[in-house]
Design an enzyme around this catalytic site. Structure first.
Site, mmCIF file in Angstrom:
data_model
loop_
_atom_site.group_PDB
_atom_site.id
_atom_site.type_symbol
_atom_site.label_atom_id
_atom_site.label_comp_id
_atom_site.label_asym_id
_atom_site.label_seq_id
_atom_site.Cartn_x
_atom_site.Cartn_y
_atom_site.Cartn_z
ATOM 1 C CG MET A 1 -28.642 -40.747 -11.757
ATOM 2 S SD MET A 1 -26.948 -40.689 -12.382
ATOM 3 C CE MET A 1 -26.330 -42.228 -11.777
ATOM 4 C CB THR B 1 -23.812 -39.436 -29.429
ATOM 5 O OG1 THR B 1 -23.020 -40.338 -28.630
ATOM 6 C CG2 THR B 1 -22.991 -38.202 -29.775
ATOM 7 C CD GLN C 1 -10.593 -30.321 -9.848
ATOM 8 O OE1 GLN C 1 -10.448 -29.571 -10.804
ATOM 9 N NE2 GLN C 1 -10.313 -29.940 -8.617
ATOM 10 C CG HIS D 1 -19.131 -40.462 -17.425
ATOM 11 N ND1 HIS D 1 -20.171 -41.284 -17.051
ATOM 12 C CD2 HIS D 1 -18.006 -41.222 -17.420
ATOM 13 C CE1 HIS D 1 -19.677 -42.504 -16.831
ATOM 14 N NE2 HIS D 1 -18.377 -42.496 -17.048
HETATM 15 C C1 GRF Z 1 -21.860 -36.742 -10.134
HETATM 16 O O1 GRF Z 1 -20.809 -37.626 -9.820
HETATM 17 C C2 GRF Z 1 -21.937 -36.617 -11.636
HETATM 18 O O2 GRF Z 1 -20.685 -36.818 -12.261
HETATM 19 C C3 GRF Z 1 -22.861 -37.726 -12.015
HETATM 20 O O3 GRF Z 1 -23.869 -37.670 -11.004
HETATM 21 C C4 GRF Z 1 -23.203 -37.376 -9.748
HETATM 22 C C5 GRF Z 1 -24.065 -36.508 -8.876
HETATM 23 O O4 GRF Z 1 -24.212 -35.285 -9.520
HETATM 24 N N1 GRF Z 1 -23.394 -37.529 -13.339
HETATM 25 P P1 GRF Z 1 -25.048 -34.056 -8.832
HETATM 26 O O5 GRF Z 1 -24.433 -33.780 -7.481
HETATM 27 O O6 GRF Z 1 -26.501 -34.503 -8.681
HETATM 28 O O7 GRF Z 1 -24.854 -32.915 -9.787
#
Ligand code: GRF
Length: 196
Positions: free
Chosen positions: A90, A141, A173, A109
């Site tokens: 994040m 990118t 998914q 994403h």
């Molecule tokens: C998921 O919705 C992913 O698409 C986004 O972060 C969320 C949590 O991902 N990038 P994770 O369970 O930590 O892999």
């Protein structure tokens, strides 16, 4: 055998899907799971599967993104990755960092890009009254959530859906799509994967 480093910020469910898929016959293997949060639950889950882990807390660096990335690069480069997978990571990365891994850094994403780059993708799809949602794996990118698409999976939006139910349907998914894309990408094939 391609070496894959995975960056996470939280639970790491996408990371787990990738690591588990690489346990079997696969052109790649995980060499590091790193997080910007030392408390990320995914770190213990990765360690339990025998994957080396690292954590670099981004908070002491404040707004100095470049300094945080310099600290993150130490364990990252030490693992000598061929491919980097952002999985629930994040933090926005600087163009310099992205450029260093150009063409070999992927992200997942939770929307059907180019729709809904950025955050709160599910609430935006619901608010728009979309009939379907989904997830996208793309090359990273300098433009956030805008690189070449390497795969997509679609899900229906149903009448009773709220953000939680839609997020859960999309996440399921994600766990199918990301491993399928990484397999193909690690074998040198950039043909996009479209899951029915
Ligand atoms: C998921 O919705 C992913 O698409 C986004 O972060 C969320 C949590 O991902 N990038 P994770 O369970 O930590 O892999």
């Amino acid at each position: 055998m391609k070496r894959v480093a995975i960056l996470i910020s939280g639970g790491g469910s996408n990371m787990l899907a990738l690591v588990r898929d690489m346990l079997g016959e696969h052109p790649a293997r995980p060499v590091l799971v790193a997080s910007n949060d030392p408390k990320a639950a995914g770190l213990a889950r990765a360690a339990a599967l025998g994957v080396p882990v690292a954590a670099v807390d981004h908070r002491p660096f404040g707004k100095d993104r470049a300094a945080f990335e310099a600290a993150l690069l130490a364990p990252l480069l030490a693992s000598e990755p061929d491919i980097i997978c952002l999985a629930g990571f994040m933090r926005v990365l600087t163009p310099d960092f992205v450029q260093r891994f150009a063409g070999r850094m992927l992200n997942i994403h939770p929307s059907l890009l180019p729709k809904y780059p950025g955050l709160h993708t599910h609430s935006r799809a619901l608010a728009a009254g979309d009939a379907e949602a989904g997830c996208t794996v793309h090359e990273v990118t300098a433009d956030l959530d805008a690189g070449p698409i390497l795969g997509q999976a679609r899900v229906p939006i149903t009448a009773g859906d709220d953000e939680a139910s839609l997020a859960a349907r999309v996440l399921a998914q994600e766990h199918r799509l990301y491993p399928a894309v990484l397999r193909r990408f690690a074998a040198g094939d950039r043909t996009p994967v479209f899951l029915p």
